[in-house]
Design a protein around this motif. Sequence first.
Motif, PDB file in Angstrom:
ATOM      1  N   LYS A  91     -14.135 -18.675 -24.419  1.00 10.72           N
ATOM      2  CA  LYS A  91     -13.116 -18.503 -23.111  1.00 10.72           C
ATOM      3  C   LYS A  91     -11.847 -18.290 -23.498  1.00 10.72           C
ATOM      4  O   LYS A  91     -11.926 -18.827 -24.827  1.00 10.72           O
ATOM      5  CB  LYS A  91     -13.495 -19.676 -22.551  1.00 10.72           C
ATOM      6  N   TYR A 120     -13.016 -20.611  -9.643  1.00  7.58           N
ATOM      7  CA  TYR A 120     -12.698 -20.941 -10.836  1.00  7.58           C
ATOM      8  C   TYR A 120     -14.185 -21.045 -11.045  1.00  7.58           C
ATOM      9  O   TYR A 120     -13.908 -19.916 -11.735  1.00  7.58           O
ATOM     10  CB  TYR A 120     -12.846 -22.165 -10.620  1.00  7.58           C
ATOM     11  N   THR A 161     -13.034 -16.707 -12.127  1.00  6.19           N
ATOM     12  CA  THR A 161     -12.012 -16.669 -13.418  1.00  6.19           C
ATOM     13  C   THR A 161     -12.882 -16.728 -14.350  1.00  6.19           C
ATOM     14  O   THR A 161     -12.693 -16.410 -15.406  1.00  6.19           O
ATOM     15  CB  THR A 161     -10.985 -17.931 -13.638  1.00  6.19           C
ATOM     16  N   GLU A 162     -13.743 -17.792 -14.516  1.00  6.72           N
ATOM     17  CA  GLU A 162     -15.260 -18.200 -15.922  1.00  6.72           C
ATOM     18  C   GLU A 162     -15.591 -16.853 -16.276  1.00  6.72           C
ATOM     19  O   GLU A 162     -16.252 -16.920 -17.109  1.00  6.72           O
ATOM     20  CB  GLU A 162     -15.655 -19.488 -15.582  1.00  6.72           C
ATOM     21  N   TYR A 217     -12.070 -15.998 -18.770  1.00  7.88           N
ATOM     22  CA  TYR A 217     -11.282 -17.373 -18.976  1.00  7.88           C
ATOM     23  C   TYR A 217     -11.440 -18.838 -18.607  1.00  7.88           C
ATOM     24  O   TYR A 217     -12.182 -18.674 -17.298  1.00  7.88           O
ATOM     25  CB  TYR A 217      -9.822 -16.256 -18.024  1.00  7.88           C
ATOM     26  N   ASN A 218     -10.231 -19.708 -18.913  1.00  8.17           N
ATOM     27  CA  ASN A 218     -10.811 -20.862 -18.882  1.00  8.17           C
ATOM     28  C   ASN A 218      -9.861 -21.131 -17.968  1.00  8.17           C
ATOM     29  O   ASN A 218      -8.016 -20.636 -17.905  1.00  8.17           O
ATOM     30  CB  ASN A 218      -9.629 -21.939 -19.918  1.00  8.17           C
ATOM     31  N   ALA A 219     -10.539 -21.440 -16.605  1.00  5.89           N
ATOM     32  CA  ALA A 219      -8.746 -21.297 -14.899  1.00  5.89           C
ATOM     33  C   ALA A 219      -8.147 -22.244 -15.678  1.00  5.89           C
ATOM     34  O   ALA A 219      -6.868 -22.634 -15.057  1.00  5.89           O
ATOM     35  CB  ALA A 219     -10.130 -22.377 -14.403  1.00  5.89           C
ATOM     36  N   THR A 220      -7.843 -23.637 -16.472  1.00 10.25           N
ATOM     37  CA  THR A 220      -6.847 -24.212 -16.744  1.00 10.25           C
ATOM     38  C   THR A 220      -5.885 -23.847 -17.405  1.00 10.25           C
ATOM     39  O   THR A 220      -4.760 -24.625 -17.264  1.00 10.25           O
ATOM     40  CB  THR A 220      -7.124 -25.966 -17.450  1.00 10.25           C
TER      41      THR A 220
END
Length: 203
Positions: free
Chosen positions: A4, A188, A191-192, A196-199
């Motif tokens: 990620k 969420y 994006t994952e 990507y890490n959504a945070t």
Amino acid sequence: MSVKNTSVDLKFVLASASPARLKLLRMVGIEPIVCKSDFDEDAVRLEDAEELVTTLAKCKAETVAPKFGTALVLGCDSVLTVNDRIYGKPESPQIAIARWRGMRGKMGKIYTGHALIDLKQQRQIIRCGITKVYFADISDRTIEAYIATGEPLNCAGSFALEGKGGMFVDKIEGCHSNVIGLSLPLLYQMTEQLGYNATSFWH
């Protein structure tokens, strides 16, 4: 095993002028660049609700995407179906009143299409969220008073769950934010899926 991206320098673009969608993104810490799509929604005529909203979401995102170099571009579109009939935004107060008279006391489904374009990786993900909405059996007088506020005229299905219209929804089954116009859990997941890490999009 994919790794990620926990730190990304990507712009997040919302291809919509919807205040409700912007508020949802801000609520979860994402401050997007708002870039309204000028795509002509009337150019798409499809009878299947899921196909309609995913196509429109994709077209909106693709219209906006060329304006950016590397970014995540999100396009969304929502409709309501009652008895398999598709309803978008009402064209007039009279139409909104007629729709409410037809859907009060019934169950409808909100379909929200999501298209997420990753310009950095040249990838896109398209998903649809579906939520059941059970409407209260409200009186003609209440319907007319609600339409007179003007709120339903800017909403797919002639109601805003996050506004005055929330009083007239007995219950929902499924994603709450999907009814407002953007499924946060679905975003969420998308994006994952892109790695990507959504945070990392929090501000």
